[in-house]
Write a protein that holds these residues in place. Structure first.
Motif, PDB file in Angstrom:
ATOM      1  N   MET A   1       0.842  -1.203   0.000  1.00 22.17           N
ATOM      2  CA  MET A   1       0.000   0.000   0.000  1.00 22.17           C
ATOM      3  C   MET A   1       0.880   1.259   0.000  1.00 22.17           C
ATOM      4  SD  MET A   1      -3.212   0.662   2.541  1.00 22.17           S
ATOM      5  CE  MET A   1      -2.423   1.623   3.814  1.00 22.17           C
ATOM      6  N   THR A   2       0.579   2.184  -0.895  1.00 23.92           N
ATOM      7  CA  THR A   2       1.379   3.416  -0.899  1.00 23.92           C
ATOM      8  C   THR A   2       0.577   4.528  -0.218  1.00 23.92           C
ATOM      9  OG1 THR A   2       0.471   3.972  -3.050  1.00 23.92           O
ATOM     10  CG2 THR A   2       2.629   2.905  -3.034  1.00 23.92           C
ATOM     11  N   SER A   3       1.262   5.285   0.609  1.00 22.36           N
ATOM     12  CA  SER A   3       0.561   6.404   1.231  1.00 22.36           C
ATOM     13  C   SER A   3       0.910   7.669   0.449  1.00 22.36           C
ATOM     14  CB  SER A   3       0.977   6.550   2.693  1.00 22.36           C
ATOM     15  OG  SER A   3       2.313   6.926   2.752  1.00 22.36           O
ATOM     16  N   GLN A   4      -0.125   8.494   0.204  1.00 20.41           N
ATOM     17  CA  GLN A   4       0.106   9.688  -0.614  1.00 20.41           C
ATOM     18  C   GLN A   4       0.597  10.845   0.217  1.00 20.41           C
ATOM     19  OE1 GLN A   4      -3.230  10.664  -3.180  1.00 20.41           O
ATOM     20  NE2 GLN A   4      -1.650  10.946  -4.728  1.00 20.41           N
ATOM     21  N   ARG A   5       1.648  11.496  -0.247  1.00 14.66           N
ATOM     22  CA  ARG A   5       2.204  12.639   0.444  1.00 14.66           C
ATOM     23  C   ARG A   5       1.319  13.861   0.170  1.00 14.66           C
ATOM     24  NH1 ARG A   5       5.333  16.496  -1.473  1.00 14.66           N
ATOM     25  NH2 ARG A   5       5.791  15.492  -3.452  1.00 14.66           N
ATOM     26  N   THR A   6       1.239  14.754   1.174  1.00 14.53           N
ATOM     27  CA  THR A   6       0.467  15.988   0.998  1.00 14.53           C
ATOM     28  C   THR A   6       1.138  16.863  -0.064  1.00 14.53           C
ATOM     29  OG1 THR A   6       0.151  15.872   3.364  1.00 14.53           O
ATOM     30  CG2 THR A   6      -0.509  17.913   2.308  1.00 14.53           C
ATOM     31  N   ALA A   7       0.324  17.468  -0.914  1.00 15.62           N
ATOM     32  CA  ALA A   7       0.899  18.325  -1.965  1.00 15.62           C
ATOM     33  C   ALA A   7       1.495  19.588  -1.364  1.00 15.62           C
ATOM     34  CB  ALA A   7      -0.192  18.704  -2.964  1.00 15.62           C
ATOM     35  N   THR A   8       2.590  20.028  -1.903  1.00 16.22           N
ATOM     36  CA  THR A   8       3.131  21.329  -1.498  1.00 16.22           C
ATOM     37  C   THR A   8       2.400  22.415  -2.288  1.00 16.22           C
ATOM     38  OG1 THR A   8       4.804  21.440  -3.226  1.00 16.22           O
ATOM     39  CG2 THR A   8       5.416  20.275  -1.200  1.00 16.22           C
ATOM     40  N   MET A   9       2.537  23.653  -1.830  1.00 12.64           N
ATOM     41  CA  MET A   9       1.859  24.740  -2.542  1.00 12.64           C
ATOM     42  C   MET A   9       2.434  24.887  -3.947  1.00 12.64           C
ATOM     43  SD  MET A   9       1.112  28.608  -1.326  1.00 12.64           S
ATOM     44  CE  MET A   9       0.865  29.904  -2.534  1.00 12.64           C
ATOM     45  N   GLY A  10       3.747  24.670  -4.085  1.00 10.87           N
ATOM     46  CA  GLY A  10       4.380  24.746  -5.408  1.00 10.87           C
ATOM     47  C   GLY A  10       3.756  23.725  -6.359  1.00 10.87           C
ATOM     48  N   GLU A  11       3.605  22.491  -5.885  1.00  9.60           N
ATOM     49  CA  GLU A  11       2.996  21.447  -6.725  1.00  9.60           C
ATOM     50  C   GLU A  11       1.549  21.795  -7.061  1.00  9.60           C
ATOM     51  OE1 GLU A  11       5.559  17.659  -4.942  1.00  9.60           O
ATOM     52  OE2 GLU A  11       3.659  18.231  -4.016  1.00  9.60           O
ATOM     53  N   PHE A  12       0.846  22.308  -6.059  1.00  5.03           N
ATOM     54  CA  PHE A  12      -0.561  22.679  -6.254  1.00  5.03           C
ATOM     55  C   PHE A  12      -0.692  23.745  -7.350  1.00  5.03           C
ATOM     56  CE2 PHE A  12      -4.223  25.333  -5.378  1.00  5.03           C
ATOM     57  CZ  PHE A  12      -5.237  24.428  -5.126  1.00  5.03           C
ATOM     58  N   LEU A  13       0.210  24.734  -7.292  1.00  5.18           N
ATOM     59  CA  LEU A  13       0.135  25.822  -8.286  1.00  5.18           C
ATOM     60  C   LEU A  13       0.417  25.291  -9.691  1.00  5.18           C
ATOM     61  CD1 LEU A  13       1.927  28.734  -6.354  1.00  5.18           C
ATOM     62  CD2 LEU A  13      -0.501  28.575  -6.923  1.00  5.18           C
ATOM     63  N   VAL A  14       1.372  24.376  -9.811  1.00  2.00           N
ATOM     64  CA  VAL A  14       1.687  23.807 -11.133  1.00  2.00           C
ATOM     65  C   VAL A  14       0.481  23.038 -11.667  1.00  2.00           C
ATOM     66  CG1 VAL A  14       3.123  22.104 -12.330  1.00  2.00           C
ATOM     67  CG2 VAL A  14       4.174  23.705 -10.734  1.00  2.00           C
ATOM     68  N   GLU A  15      -0.123  22.214 -10.801  1.00  2.00           N
ATOM     69  CA  GLU A  15      -1.297  21.427 -11.222  1.00  2.00           C
ATOM     70  C   GLU A  15      -2.450  22.340 -11.625  1.00  2.00           C
ATOM     71  OE1 GLU A  15      -1.727  18.155 -11.767  1.00  2.00           O
ATOM     72  OE2 GLU A  15       0.439  18.138 -11.469  1.00  2.00           O
ATOM     73  N   THR A  16      -2.683  23.395 -10.823  1.00  2.00           N
ATOM     74  CA  THR A  16      -3.792  24.306 -11.104  1.00  2.00           C
ATOM     75  C   THR A  16      -3.557  24.998 -12.440  1.00  2.00           C
ATOM     76  OG1 THR A  16      -3.777  24.724  -8.745  1.00  2.00           O
ATOM     77  CG2 THR A  16      -5.228  26.109 -10.036  1.00  2.00           C
ATOM     78  N   GLN A  17      -2.311  25.373 -12.666  1.00  2.00           N
ATOM     79  CA  GLN A  17      -2.005  26.073 -13.923  1.00  2.00           C
ATOM     80  C   GLN A  17      -2.242  25.158 -15.129  1.00  2.00           C
ATOM     81  OE1 GLN A  17       1.776  28.221 -13.837  1.00  2.00           O
ATOM     82  NE2 GLN A  17       1.729  28.084 -16.067  1.00  2.00           N
ATOM     83  N   LYS A  18      -1.930  23.859 -14.948  1.00  2.00           N
ATOM     84  CA  LYS A  18      -2.154  22.898 -16.045  1.00  2.00           C
ATOM     85  C   LYS A  18      -3.629  22.851 -16.423  1.00  2.00           C
ATOM     86  CE  LYS A  18       1.338  19.403 -15.134  1.00  2.00           C
ATOM     87  NZ  LYS A  18       1.352  18.198 -14.315  1.00  2.00           N
TER      88      LYS A  18
END
Ligand code: AHG
Ligand code: MN
Ligand code: MN
Length: 339
Positions: A1-18
């Motif tokens: 089982m893999t546990s998901q790491r919390t997104a950083t704000m930097g990652e969140f901004l990149v995803e949102t921009q996509k």
């Protein structure tokens, strides 16, 4: 089982921009400069008491309010951060008499302006109580290639492209919206990174907290006085009396009410005939956040974000929070007006 790491704000901004391919990354850059300045202010506030940053700066801002050393420090830190990136053409701040135009070839071709209250609740910093930063981002309306103009800052709140706040509390959080819901990020100081801790914040439709400086009661309009008495009346089925909570730092009071459900009010009164809070630096950005979280923000009569600003430091009465509670306060004001 893999546990998901919390997104950083930097990652969140990149995803949102996509998700918005038409976005060119400029807004992401502006939010990144806010993220950086917030970390710098966080670090200094955490050392307050050890470094010479507490107390009065011995000066006043344009509104005749005492400036604290931290007000000036936070103002300078955010300004530097905006200037060092090329996406912001100018800034308006509660601590500055006039807006600043970053007048050079790069910045004159930038499309965003920022309005900010660099340190909200600053009288609290000397006594180790939470303070905040509030920001509001607009696209300029004057042509690119020229220095930014006053009209770029005097836009109604419904034109905001992003807004948010930083709360320097028991932990430091950055909460913002770009018009697609509200997300909150908590700073992990051990790695210096904001991590998504409060995705898609929703303010409860109703609540049982009212936040107001009751020391001003005698100055309030009749409808507000009646509403406050109503909050204090015993009526068990509707959960009254409500709980009174007032920190004296708008960001902290609003943040708590957003998460728990409640109303914050700063009405007009003879001491502050137009209200105390500032439309552009405080009320509009927090209204955008509150509406995006499902709540309501008015001056008792009209939507805060529909008010057309006439001056940078304009003040306004403010009723903000859970929709049912704000509507209730408004109905007391309107019925007092009729009687
Ligand atoms: P600021 O420190 O940016 O001037 O803002 C203070 C504001 C707000 O944060 C707070 O809710 C309110 O002033 C408190 O005013 P009173 O002390 O009059 O209640
Ligand atoms: Mn403030
Ligand atoms: Mn301030």
């Amino acid at each position: 089982m893999t546990s998901q790491r919390t997104a950083t704000m930097g990652e969140f901004l990149v995803e949102t921009q996509k998700a918005f391919p038409q976005a060119n990354g400029g807004l992401t850059q502006v939010l990144s400069s806010i993220r950086l300045a917030a970390k710098v202010v966080h670090r200094t506030i955490n050392k307050a008491g050890l470094v010479d940053i507490l107390g009065d700066a011995g000066s006043e801002n344009v509104q005749g309010e005492h400036q604290m050393k931290m007000d000036i420090y936070a103002n300078d830190t955010f300004l530097k951060s905006f200037k060092s990136m090329g996406e912001v053409c100018g800034v308006g701040s509660e601590e500055l008499e006039d807006f600043i135009a970053f007048d050079d070839d790069i910045h004159n071709n930038s499309k965003y302006v920022v309005l900010m209250d660099p340190l909200d609740g600053s009288s609290n910093v000397d006594v180790n109580v939470s303070v905040g930063t509030i920001f509001s981002i607009y696209q300029r309306v004057s042509p690119l290639g020229k220095p930014v103009q006053l009209e770029d800052f005097l836009q109604p709140g419904n034109k905001q492209v992003a807004a948010g706040y930083v709360i320097y509390g028991s932990s430091t959080m950055l909460v913002f919206t770009t018009g697609n819901g509200v997300n909150g990020f908590t700073l992990d100081p051990s790695i210096g990174t904001f991590c998504l801790s409060h995705p898609l914040i929703q303010v409860p439709e109703n609540g049982s907290i009212y936040s107001v400086n009751e020391g001003n009661y005698v100055h309030f309009p009749e409808g507000v006085k009646r509403y406050i008495k109503y909050c204090q009346e015993l009526d068990e089925p509707s959960g009254r009396p409500y709980t009174s909570r007032y920190i004296g730092s708008l960001v902290s009071d609003l943040h708590r009410n957003l998460l728990k459900g409640g109303i914050y009010l700063y009405p007009t009164g003879t001491k502050s005939p137009k209200g105390k809070l500032r439309l552009l630096y405080e009320c509009n950005p927090l209204a955008f956040i509150t509406e995006q979280a499902g709540g309501r923000a008015t001056d008792g009569y009209q939507r805060i974000m529909d008010i057309k600003p006439e001056e940078l430091h304009q003040r306004v009465a403010y009723f903000v929070g859970s929709t049912a509670m704000v509507l209730e306060a408004e109905s007391f004001i309107h019925s007092a007006d009729r009687s």
